[in-house]
Design an enzyme around this catalytic site. Structure first.
Site, PDB file in Angstrom:
ATOM      1  N   ARG A   1       0.818  -1.215   0.000  1.00 32.46           N
ATOM      2  CA  ARG A   1       0.000   0.000   0.000  1.00 32.46           C
ATOM      3  C   ARG A   1       0.851   1.264   0.000  1.00 32.46           C
ATOM      4  NH1 ARG A   1      -4.868  -2.595   2.257  1.00 32.46           N
ATOM      5  NH2 ARG A   1      -6.617  -1.161   2.243  1.00 32.46           N
TER       6      ARG A   1
ATOM      7  N   ARG B   1     -21.374  -2.279   3.707  1.00 33.20           N
ATOM      8  CA  ARG B   1     -20.653  -3.337   4.437  1.00 33.20           C
ATOM      9  C   ARG B   1     -20.629  -3.025   5.927  1.00 33.20           C
ATOM     10  NH1 ARG B   1     -14.500  -4.661   2.820  1.00 33.20           N
ATOM     11  NH2 ARG B   1     -14.128  -2.657   3.822  1.00 33.20           N
TER      12      ARG B   1
ATOM     13  N   ARG C   1     -17.151  -3.590  11.195  1.00 33.64           N
ATOM     14  CA  ARG C   1     -15.849  -2.928  11.015  1.00 33.64           C
ATOM     15  C   ARG C   1     -15.970  -1.443  11.315  1.00 33.64           C
ATOM     16  NH1 ARG C   1     -12.623  -4.856   5.728  1.00 33.64           N
ATOM     17  NH2 ARG C   1     -11.748  -2.781   6.069  1.00 33.64           N
TER      18      ARG C   1
ATOM     19  N   ARG D   1      -9.742   7.522   4.190  1.00 31.25           N
ATOM     20  CA  ARG D   1      -9.053   6.376   3.589  1.00 31.25           C
ATOM     21  C   ARG D   1      -8.795   6.627   2.096  1.00 31.25           C
ATOM     22  NH1 ARG D   1     -12.965   1.749   5.463  1.00 31.25           N
ATOM     23  NH2 ARG D   1     -11.639   0.362   4.241  1.00 31.25           N
TER      24      ARG D   1
HETATM   25  P1  B4P Z   1     -14.096  -5.792  -0.376  1.00 29.19           P
HETATM   26  O1  B4P Z   1     -13.797  -6.885  -1.340  1.00 29.19           O
HETATM   27  O2  B4P Z   1     -14.245  -6.218   1.044  1.00 29.19           O
HETATM   28  O3  B4P Z   1     -13.048  -4.588  -0.436  1.00 29.19           O
HETATM   29  P2  B4P Z   1     -11.507  -4.437  -0.177  1.00 29.19           P
HETATM   30  O4  B4P Z   1     -11.024  -3.747  -1.397  1.00 29.19           O
HETATM   31  O5  B4P Z   1     -10.879  -5.747   0.172  1.00 29.19           O
HETATM   32  O6  B4P Z   1     -11.497  -3.537   1.165  1.00 29.19           O
HETATM   33  P3  B4P Z   1     -10.497  -2.707   2.095  1.00 29.19           P
HETATM   34  O7  B4P Z   1      -9.482  -2.012   1.252  1.00 29.19           O
HETATM   35  O8  B4P Z   1     -11.396  -1.882   2.945  1.00 29.19           O
HETATM   36  O9  B4P Z   1      -9.817  -3.671   3.097  1.00 29.19           O
HETATM   37  P4  B4P Z   1      -8.451  -3.994   3.842  1.00 29.19           P
HETATM   38  O10 B4P Z   1      -8.875  -5.086   4.733  1.00 29.19           O
HETATM   39  O11 B4P Z   1      -7.385  -4.293   2.840  1.00 29.19           O
HETATM   40  O12 B4P Z   1     -15.427  -5.097  -0.911  1.00 29.19           O
HETATM   41  C1  B4P Z   1     -16.061  -4.054  -0.183  1.00 29.19           C
HETATM   42  C2  B4P Z   1     -17.569  -4.235  -0.227  1.00 29.19           C
HETATM   43  O13 B4P Z   1     -18.046  -4.143  -1.580  1.00 29.19           O
HETATM   44  C3  B4P Z   1     -18.037  -5.588   0.300  1.00 29.19           C
HETATM   45  O14 B4P Z   1     -19.158  -5.387   1.118  1.00 29.19           O
HETATM   46  C4  B4P Z   1     -18.408  -6.366  -0.963  1.00 29.19           C
HETATM   47  O15 B4P Z   1     -19.472  -7.285  -0.730  1.00 29.19           O
HETATM   48  C5  B4P Z   1     -18.849  -5.268  -1.919  1.00 29.19           C
HETATM   49  N1  B4P Z   1     -18.539  -5.592  -3.315  1.00 29.19           N
HETATM   50  C6  B4P Z   1     -17.406  -6.188  -3.779  1.00 29.19           C
HETATM   51  N2  B4P Z   1     -17.469  -6.314  -5.134  1.00 29.19           N
HETATM   52  C7  B4P Z   1     -18.673  -5.731  -5.526  1.00 29.19           C
HETATM   53  C8  B4P Z   1     -19.314  -5.533  -6.793  1.00 29.19           C
HETATM   54  N3  B4P Z   1     -18.759  -5.937  -7.946  1.00 29.19           N
HETATM   55  N4  B4P Z   1     -20.507  -4.909  -6.818  1.00 29.19           N
HETATM   56  C9  B4P Z   1     -21.079  -4.482  -5.669  1.00 29.19           C
HETATM   57  N5  B4P Z   1     -20.542  -4.652  -4.426  1.00 29.19           N
HETATM   58  C10 B4P Z   1     -19.344  -5.280  -4.361  1.00 29.19           C
HETATM   59  O16 B4P Z   1      -7.915  -2.723   4.694  1.00 29.19           O
HETATM   60  C11 B4P Z   1      -8.484  -2.254   5.922  1.00 29.19           C
HETATM   61  C12 B4P Z   1      -7.527  -1.295   6.674  1.00 29.19           C
HETATM   62  O17 B4P Z   1      -6.380  -2.047   7.188  1.00 29.19           O
HETATM   63  C13 B4P Z   1      -6.860  -0.165   5.878  1.00 29.19           C
HETATM   64  O18 B4P Z   1      -7.670   0.994   5.778  1.00 29.19           O
HETATM   65  C14 B4P Z   1      -5.535   0.108   6.678  1.00 29.19           C
HETATM   66  O19 B4P Z   1      -5.760   0.929   7.798  1.00 29.19           O
HETATM   67  C15 B4P Z   1      -5.149  -1.275   7.176  1.00 29.19           C
HETATM   68  N6  B4P Z   1      -4.185  -1.919   6.261  1.00 29.19           N
HETATM   69  C16 B4P Z   1      -4.429  -3.034   5.505  1.00 29.19           C
HETATM   70  N7  B4P Z   1      -3.349  -3.356   4.773  1.00 29.19           N
HETATM   71  C17 B4P Z   1      -2.391  -2.416   5.054  1.00 29.19           C
HETATM   72  C18 B4P Z   1      -1.070  -2.188   4.574  1.00 29.19           C
HETATM   73  N8  B4P Z   1      -0.502  -2.979   3.639  1.00 29.19           N
HETATM   74  N9  B4P Z   1      -0.356  -1.131   5.064  1.00 29.19           N
HETATM   75  C19 B4P Z   1      -0.894  -0.322   5.984  1.00 29.19           C
HETATM   76  N10 B4P Z   1      -2.157  -0.474   6.474  1.00 29.19           N
HETATM   77  C20 B4P Z   1      -2.907  -1.514   6.010  1.00 29.19           C
END
Ligand code: B4P
Length: 191
Positions: A89, A128, A134, A146
């Site tokens: 990231r 979500r 969350r 974010r």
């Molecule tokens: P998700 O699939 O859950 O989205 P994501 O991109 O994985 O989410 P995010 O970036 O928040 O998560 P992360 O855990 O990495 O989809 C979101 C929603 O949309 C769901 O409800 C899904 O059902 C829906 N959806 C999906 N596809 C769809 C479609 N085609 N049509 C309609 N709806 C749809 O990060 C969380 C936090 O952790 C960050 O903010 C940060 O603080 C920390 N973090 C994680 N990794 C880090 C890193 N490498 N470095 C520093 N901090 C980090």
């Protein structure tokens, strides 16, 4: 080894698509978000410090995340490939990942970015937040923070991979299955 990075802003569907890709390609799923949430649930010192960053929409510090990824690798010796979800990231994380993979005589094979408009992202994350529990998904100001962090700190990672010719962008709006088919087409064309 085939090593895939799934890239995109918060809520772009990285986690959703990762579950399907892991089932189809047998890659090991490395989601730094999931690892951090597990540390928080277990109330470890790492989790307790990460929680304040996540709750305010900030990134967890690079050295914490990189250390976590390094030990994840040690637990998965012999994997046939990894799917990196939500990592790297920052450019520093991308450089650290390159170094970790070089030590294993491997490299990133492909980066697929999911393109989704900000309004659609806000809608998905608030939705979500109604069921996920969350804390970072329930407050629209944290969601907007974010996105700002994504623009400043994460989007330069795309350039890092564009330079190596491994970066592909696809539309991340539409049905989950049609987006999955688009990602599979990229993997099949590049493996
Ligand atoms: P998700 O699939 O859950 O989205 P994501 O991109 O994985 O989410 P995010 O970036 O928040 O998560 P992360 O855990 O990495 O989809 C979101 C929603 O949309 C769901 O409800 C899904 O059902 C829906 N959806 C999906 N596809 C769809 C479609 N085609 N049509 C309609 N709806 C749809 O990060 C969380 C936090 O952790 C960050 O903010 C940060 O603080 C920390 N973090 C994680 N990794 C880090 C890193 N490498 N470095 C520093 N901090 C980090």
């Amino acid at each position: 080894m085939f090593n895939l990075v799934l890239f995109g802003p918060p809520g772009s569907g990285k986690g959703t698509q990762s579950d399907k890709l892991v089932a189809s390609y047998g890659l090991i799923h490395l989601s730094t978000g999931n690892l951090l949430r597990k540390e928080i649930a277990d109330q470890t010192p790492l989790g307790l410090s990460a929680k304040s960053y996540i709750d305010s929409g900030k990134l967890v510090p690079d050295q914490v995340v990189i250390g976590m990824v390094d030990s994840f690798f040690d637990q998965h010796i012999g994997a046939k490939g990894f799917l990196f979800d939500g990592f790297p990231r920052t450019v520093a994380q991308a450089q650290a990942l390159d170094e970790l993979l070089t030590k294993k005589n491997t490299a990133i094979s492909l980066v697929v970015a999911l393109e989704v408009s900000e309004e659609e992202l806000v809608k998905r994350l608030l939705q979500r937040g109604q069921t996920s529990g969350r804390s970072d998904d329930t407050d629209e100001s944290v969601i907007r923070k974010r996105f700002a962090v994504y623009t400043q700190e994460t989007s330069p990672v795309a350039e890092h991979y564009r330079l190596s010719g491994k970066f592909r962008s696809i539309a991340g709006e539409g049905s989950i299955d049609s987006i999955f088919a688009g990602i599979c087409a990229q993997i099949d064309a590049n493996s």
